[in-house]
Structure formats: C-alpha cells, structure tokens
Enzyme design. Structure first.
Site, mmCIF file in Angstrom:
data_model
loop_
_atom_site.group_PDB
_atom_site.id
_atom_site.type_symbol
_atom_site.label_atom_id
_atom_site.label_comp_id
_atom_site.label_asym_id
_atom_site.label_seq_id
_atom_site.Cartn_x
_atom_site.Cartn_y
_atom_site.Cartn_z
ATOM 1 N N ILE A 44 0.877 -1.176 0.000
ATOM 2 C CA ILE A 44 0.000 0.000 0.000
ATOM 3 C C ILE A 44 0.913 1.225 0.000
ATOM 4 O O ILE A 44 1.705 1.407 0.934
ATOM 5 C CB ILE A 44 -0.899 0.012 1.253
ATOM 6 C CG1 ILE A 44 -1.703 -1.303 1.355
ATOM 7 C CG2 ILE A 44 -1.839 1.219 1.235
ATOM 8 C CD1 ILE A 44 -2.369 -1.525 2.705
ATOM 9 N N GLU A 45 0.826 2.029 -1.049
ATOM 10 C CA GLU A 45 1.748 3.156 -1.194
ATOM 11 C C GLU A 45 1.123 4.480 -0.769
ATOM 12 O O GLU A 45 -0.100 4.669 -0.874
ATOM 13 C CB GLU A 45 2.256 3.219 -2.642
ATOM 14 C CG GLU A 45 3.062 1.969 -2.988
ATOM 15 C CD GLU A 45 3.760 2.005 -4.331
ATOM 16 O OE1 GLU A 45 3.503 2.928 -5.127
ATOM 17 O OE2 GLU A 45 4.579 1.084 -4.569
ATOM 18 N N GLU A 56 4.387 -7.890 2.877
ATOM 19 C CA GLU A 56 4.762 -8.787 3.980
ATOM 20 C C GLU A 56 4.358 -8.190 5.321
ATOM 21 O O GLU A 56 3.792 -8.857 6.187
ATOM 22 C CB GLU A 56 6.281 -9.000 4.004
ATOM 23 C CG GLU A 56 6.850 -9.667 2.781
ATOM 24 C CD GLU A 56 7.285 -8.684 1.704
ATOM 25 O OE1 GLU A 56 6.521 -7.733 1.409
ATOM 26 O OE2 GLU A 56 8.369 -8.870 1.148
ATOM 27 N N CYS A 87 12.324 -7.118 1.233
ATOM 28 C CA CYS A 87 13.281 -6.017 1.436
ATOM 29 C C CYS A 87 13.914 -6.135 2.819
ATOM 30 O O CYS A 87 13.450 -6.904 3.680
ATOM 31 C CB CYS A 87 12.582 -4.671 1.259
ATOM 32 S SG CYS A 87 11.587 -4.165 2.676
HETATM 33 N N1 THU Z 1 7.443 -4.236 -2.002
HETATM 34 C C1 THU Z 1 6.780 -5.175 -1.261
HETATM 35 O O1 THU Z 1 5.593 -5.012 -0.953
HETATM 36 N N2 THU Z 1 7.459 -6.281 -0.890
HETATM 37 C C2 THU Z 1 8.718 -6.604 -1.301
HETATM 38 O O2 THU Z 1 9.220 -7.664 -0.951
HETATM 39 C C3 THU Z 1 9.467 -5.668 -2.162
HETATM 40 C C4 THU Z 1 8.847 -4.338 -2.334
HETATM 41 C C5 THU Z 1 6.692 -3.065 -2.462
HETATM 42 C C6 THU Z 1 7.010 -1.753 -1.810
HETATM 43 C C7 THU Z 1 6.593 -0.776 -2.898
HETATM 44 O O3 THU Z 1 5.201 -0.551 -2.801
HETATM 45 C C8 THU Z 1 6.856 -1.512 -4.192
HETATM 46 O O4 THU Z 1 6.939 -2.892 -3.846
HETATM 47 C C9 THU Z 1 8.115 -1.099 -4.925
HETATM 48 O O5 THU Z 1 9.203 -1.104 -4.080
#
Ligand code: THU
Length: 131
Positions: A44-45, A56, A87
């Site tokens: 969710i951004e 996660e 990440c």
């Molecule tokens: N992102 C995740 O939700 N999980 C990961 O393991 C890697 C990155 C998301 C964060 C952001 O919304 C988008 O992917 C790009 O980084």
C-alpha cells in the site's frame, strides 16, 4: 518438503488488492500460523513515499493485531520472472515478529523457493540485544 502452493495462491489473490499508485509494482503476501490460519496482505503506497508499507508487513501486522503470535511460513509473490525477495526492513520485521519460519519466495508463474529467516538475515539484531 512442505507444499506451499496453497499459501502462494493466497498471496497471489491478495496481490490483486495492492495499491502501488506510484511504482505500479504489485506484491501479495500470506502468512500462516502454527494452527493453520492464513492472513494476507498487499503493498500500500503513500504519496509520502517512505510511508509505503510492503505486502509482507501488512500480512504480519494484520495477524499480530488479531492476537496471533506463532507462525510457520510467509509467502510473497510479485509479477516478477524471478523469485521475489523481501526487502531489508521486512526481513527485520519477519525476524522480530515471526522468528525462524519458512520464507516462500514465488515468481509470477507460482513457482517458489523456500529459505529460513536466518538465511535471509544473518547476524540479525533482535530481542537478545535488548536484554
Ligand atoms: N514491495 C513489497 O511489498 N514487498 C517486497 O518484498 C518488495 C517491495 C513493495 C514496496 C513498494 O510498494 C513496491 O513494492 C516497490 O518497491
């Protein structure tokens, strides 16, 4: 080896709810408890980018907030050819809140590889350091 196809399917379903307004990078996750209950999450951004939450952490925080404390595995899936990998921030949270679990990293075909938390976060900072 444990069959995680169903957990990967749950993560894939959750990916549809992602809100990657800025990156357009869809991610889904699903965490399974020792008792077999599954909690899903998506990324969710926020327009203030650093406030974005990964799939996660959404899944883990949902489970924790429902009172769960014991976890067996966490599956992650993106629209990626390669196996997606959590990440660094999520690795810390997985280690702190889930401990040593199976981390199931899938690709867009639903194929996956499995690693244990310490394999993804060796020499982790954690509870022991705050004693
Ligand atoms: N992102 C995740 O939700 N999980 C990961 O393991 C890697 C990155 C998301 C964060 C952001 O919304 C988008 O992917 C790009 O980084």
């Amino acid at each position: 080896m444990t069959d995680y196809n169903s957990l990967v399917k749950s993560a894939t379903d959750a990916k549809k709810n992602a809100l990657p307004k800025y990156s357009n990078f869809y991610v889904g996750a699903a965490v399974i408890t020792d008792s077999g209950k599954v909690y899903t999450g998506c990324n969710i951004e926020s327009s203030s980018y650093s406030l974005t939450v990964c799939a996660e952490r959404t899944a883990i925080f949902k489970a924790i907030s429902e009172g769960e404390r014991n976890f067996k595995a966490l599956a992650i899936v993106g629209d990626t050819e390669d196996f997606i990998s959590p990440c660094g921030a999520c690795r810390q949270v997985i280690n702190d809140l889930c401990g040593e679990i199976d981390i199931v990293m899938a690709n867009s075909k639903g194929e996956y590889i499995v690693k244990k938390t310490p394999e993804l976060l060796p020499f982790a900072f954690g509870d022991k350091d705050l004693k």
